[in-house]
Design a protein around this motif. Structure first.
Motif, mmCIF file in Angstrom:
data_model
loop_
_atom_site.group_PDB
_atom_site.id
_atom_site.type_symbol
_atom_site.label_atom_id
_atom_site.label_comp_id
_atom_site.label_asym_id
_atom_site.label_seq_id
_atom_site.Cartn_x
_atom_site.Cartn_y
_atom_site.Cartn_z
ATOM 1 N N THR A 137 1.326 -1.124 0.042
ATOM 2 C CA THR A 137 -0.322 -0.240 -0.132
ATOM 3 C C THR A 137 0.232 1.038 -0.014
ATOM 4 O O THR A 137 1.909 0.888 -0.193
ATOM 5 N N ASP A 138 0.242 2.329 0.250
ATOM 6 C CA ASP A 138 1.527 3.759 0.335
ATOM 7 C C ASP A 138 1.373 3.901 1.234
ATOM 8 O O ASP A 138 2.227 4.376 1.001
ATOM 9 N N ARG A 139 1.742 3.119 2.050
ATOM 10 C CA ARG A 139 1.775 3.033 4.409
ATOM 11 C C ARG A 139 3.072 2.209 3.916
ATOM 12 O O ARG A 139 3.208 1.973 5.129
ATOM 13 N N LEU A 140 3.363 1.385 2.752
ATOM 14 C CA LEU A 140 4.674 0.213 2.864
ATOM 15 C C LEU A 140 4.113 -0.685 3.078
ATOM 16 O O LEU A 140 5.305 -1.187 3.882
ATOM 17 N N SER A 141 2.712 -0.891 3.610
ATOM 18 C CA SER A 141 3.038 -2.199 4.091
ATOM 19 C C SER A 141 2.116 -3.454 3.303
ATOM 20 O O SER A 141 0.831 -2.947 2.081
ATOM 21 N N ALA A 142 1.437 -4.768 3.284
ATOM 22 C CA ALA A 142 1.576 -5.664 2.775
ATOM 23 C C ALA A 142 -0.396 -5.152 3.012
ATOM 24 O O ALA A 142 -1.265 -4.528 4.060
ATOM 25 N N ASP A 156 -2.556 7.205 -12.030
ATOM 26 C CA ASP A 156 -2.403 5.859 -11.027
ATOM 27 C C ASP A 156 -0.748 4.774 -11.140
ATOM 28 O O ASP A 156 -0.286 4.770 -10.238
ATOM 29 N N THR A 157 -0.123 5.504 -12.820
ATOM 30 C CA THR A 157 1.509 5.604 -13.112
ATOM 31 C C THR A 157 2.217 6.204 -12.148
ATOM 32 O O THR A 157 2.960 5.393 -11.720
ATOM 33 N N ALA A 158 1.712 7.144 -12.009
ATOM 34 C CA ALA A 158 2.363 8.429 -11.041
ATOM 35 C C ALA A 158 2.504 8.372 -9.275
ATOM 36 O O ALA A 158 3.559 8.409 -9.292
ATOM 37 N N ALA A 159 1.496 8.461 -9.251
ATOM 38 C CA ALA A 159 1.156 7.504 -7.945
ATOM 39 C C ALA A 159 1.713 6.091 -7.766
ATOM 40 O O ALA A 159 2.867 5.916 -6.433
ATOM 41 N N ARG A 160 1.917 5.132 -8.359
ATOM 42 C CA ARG A 160 3.049 3.202 -8.195
ATOM 43 C C ARG A 160 4.300 3.928 -7.949
ATOM 44 O O ARG A 160 4.458 3.439 -7.514
ATOM 45 N N ALA A 161 4.339 4.590 -8.768
ATOM 46 C CA ALA A 161 6.300 5.665 -9.769
ATOM 47 C C ALA A 161 6.556 5.838 -7.786
ATOM 48 O O ALA A 161 7.528 5.805 -7.008
ATOM 49 N N GLU A 162 5.544 7.149 -7.484
ATOM 50 C CA GLU A 162 6.044 6.990 -6.512
ATOM 51 C C GLU A 162 5.999 6.756 -4.900
ATOM 52 O O GLU A 162 6.963 6.200 -4.465
ATOM 53 N N ILE A 163 5.173 5.240 -4.488
ATOM 54 C CA ILE A 163 5.171 4.272 -4.093
ATOM 55 C C ILE A 163 6.737 3.663 -3.895
ATOM 56 O O ILE A 163 7.368 3.014 -3.060
ATOM 57 N N ALA A 164 6.394 2.890 -5.322
ATOM 58 C CA ALA A 164 7.939 1.695 -6.007
ATOM 59 C C ALA A 164 9.319 2.764 -5.033
ATOM 60 O O ALA A 164 9.747 2.218 -4.100
ATOM 61 N N GLY A 165 9.055 3.924 -5.354
ATOM 62 C CA GLY A 165 10.306 4.397 -5.038
ATOM 63 C C GLY A 165 10.746 4.899 -3.439
ATOM 64 O O GLY A 165 11.483 4.896 -3.290
ATOM 65 N N ARG A 166 9.918 5.078 -2.787
ATOM 66 C CA ARG A 166 9.926 5.474 -1.391
ATOM 67 C C ARG A 166 10.095 3.629 -0.864
ATOM 68 O O ARG A 166 10.691 3.976 0.021
ATOM 69 N N ALA A 167 9.313 2.871 -1.467
ATOM 70 C CA ALA A 167 9.714 1.602 -0.918
ATOM 71 C C ALA A 167 10.910 1.258 -0.789
ATOM 72 O O ALA A 167 12.107 0.562 -0.281
ATOM 73 N N ARG A 168 11.536 1.911 -2.258
ATOM 74 C CA ARG A 168 12.536 1.088 -2.375
ATOM 75 C C ARG A 168 14.314 2.135 -1.215
ATOM 76 O O ARG A 168 14.534 1.588 -1.414
ATOM 77 N N ASP A 169 13.779 2.737 -1.385
ATOM 78 C CA ASP A 169 14.621 3.321 -0.219
ATOM 79 C C ASP A 169 14.519 3.257 1.668
ATOM 80 O O ASP A 169 15.311 3.629 2.059
ATOM 81 N N ARG A 170 13.362 2.600 1.861
ATOM 82 C CA ARG A 170 13.053 2.248 3.153
ATOM 83 C C ARG A 170 12.713 0.796 3.409
ATOM 84 O O ARG A 170 12.770 0.876 4.623
ATOM 85 N N LEU A 171 12.695 0.337 2.548
ATOM 86 C CA LEU A 171 12.481 -1.363 3.213
ATOM 87 C C LEU A 171 13.755 -2.216 2.423
ATOM 88 O O LEU A 171 14.248 -1.812 1.295
#
Length: 323
Positions: A159-164, A287-302
């Protein structure tokens, strides 16, 4: 006890510690979220305990005794060992492989109910929703025990909170942008699902095969939630089943040659694709922009495991606070 119960007990204890810390810090919203996770984990523990029993193997060809056993004890095997060999009733293909086939066809994260429906309609499978209940947990346990040992893992959508995301399964080999969900993703993924199902039916017809009635029923159900995709409503002629209208029964109903499913007009795959793509164009960019932003945060923090199976609420909050 089994590995499953041990892991659940560790998770329950960790959640209780996190709840205590959140309460002390007066993080009421976080505490409520953690309590919900704790209740879910406790229910899973109760279910695992209820079904827990030794697994006995028949004797081998050399005349071995039934239940000779493994390194885990007489007649017992770990959840990890069972997971690789677990097969759906009436199928020679393991459950995880059947789920992988359905997800690969769809190309988007999907809930267990949709996976079962798609596999039953297009693959003539025998998946049951209950078989998918513990699948993601088993996959996570396998990955944490031996990271990247398998060609793919059935993981969680983030999700956008980086949780499952609750109930959504994805495939680890997909790009991260494909495994995250934003505000518009449920609708975008539904439209994509309809397109993939319709295209699969068209490929079958193009190859000279007749699409099974279950596939047409699934397509019709999807089409009724897409503007311009569903045919006009109304019941025609015969009862259950799938058939083509002949010239003698076409008067006052659908045209001769039209598809009828269970007495109702069937959806044309090409029309479904066209209508779904038209709506998809409206949502795709956002939707593509939102997913790219979430994926970028996931790469940085997870870390690797968290990118596949999500981070814990408290763990993510601590990482955010330390930034």
């Amino acid at each position: 006890m089994s590995e499953t119960l041990d892991d659940l007990e560790e998770r329950i204890n960790a959640l209780r510690r996190e709840i205590r810390q959140a309460v002390r810090a007066r993080e009421s919203v976080l505490a409520r979220s953690l309590r919900a996770e704790l209740r879910s984990a406790e229910r899973a523990w109760d279910q695992a305990l209820a079904v827990h029993e030794p697994v006995y193997e028949p004797g081998d060809e050399t005349g071995g005794e039934p239940g000779h056993g493994t390194a885990h004890g007489p007649g017992r095997e770990s959840a990890h060992e069972r997971g690789d060999r677990h097969e759906a009733p009436g199928s020679l293909v393991p459950v995880r492989e059947q789920v992988h086939q359905a997800l690969t066809l769809l190309g988007v994260p999907a809930a267990a109910k949709m996976i079962v429906a798609v596999h039953a309609a297009l693959r003539a499978g025998s998946l049951k929703g209950a078989q998918l209940a513990s699948l993601r947990r088993d996959e996570e346990r396998s990955f944490r025990t031996s990271p990247f040992a398998r060609p793919y893992y059935l993981c969680a959508a983030l999700t956008d909170r980086l949780s499952a995301s609750r109930g959504l399964l994805a495939v680890s080999t997909w790009p991260l942008e494909q495994r995250v969900v934003g505000p518009l993703s449920p609708r975008v993924d539904f439209l994509t699902t309809a397109i993939r199902v319709a295209e699969h039916i068209m490929r079958m017809v193009g190859a000279g095969e007749q699409a099974p009635p279950s596939a047409q029923r699934l397509l019709s159900r999807l089409a009724h939630n897409i503007p311009g995709a569903a045919p006009e409503t109304g019941r025609y002629g015969r009862g259950a089943g799938l058939h083509l209208v002949d010239a003698g029964t076409a008067r006052g109903g659908p045209e001769a040659g039209a598809l009828v499913v269970d007495g109702f007009p069937g959806s044309d795959p090409a029309t479904v694709v066209k209508a779904a793509r038209a709506e998809l164009e409206v949502h795709a960019a956002a939707d593509t922009a939102a997913r790219a932003e979430i994926a970028g945060r996931a790469r940085d923090r997870l870390q690797d495991a968290e990118r596949l199976f999500g981070g814990t609420v408290l763990g993510l909050a601590r990482k955010e606070a330390s930034r």
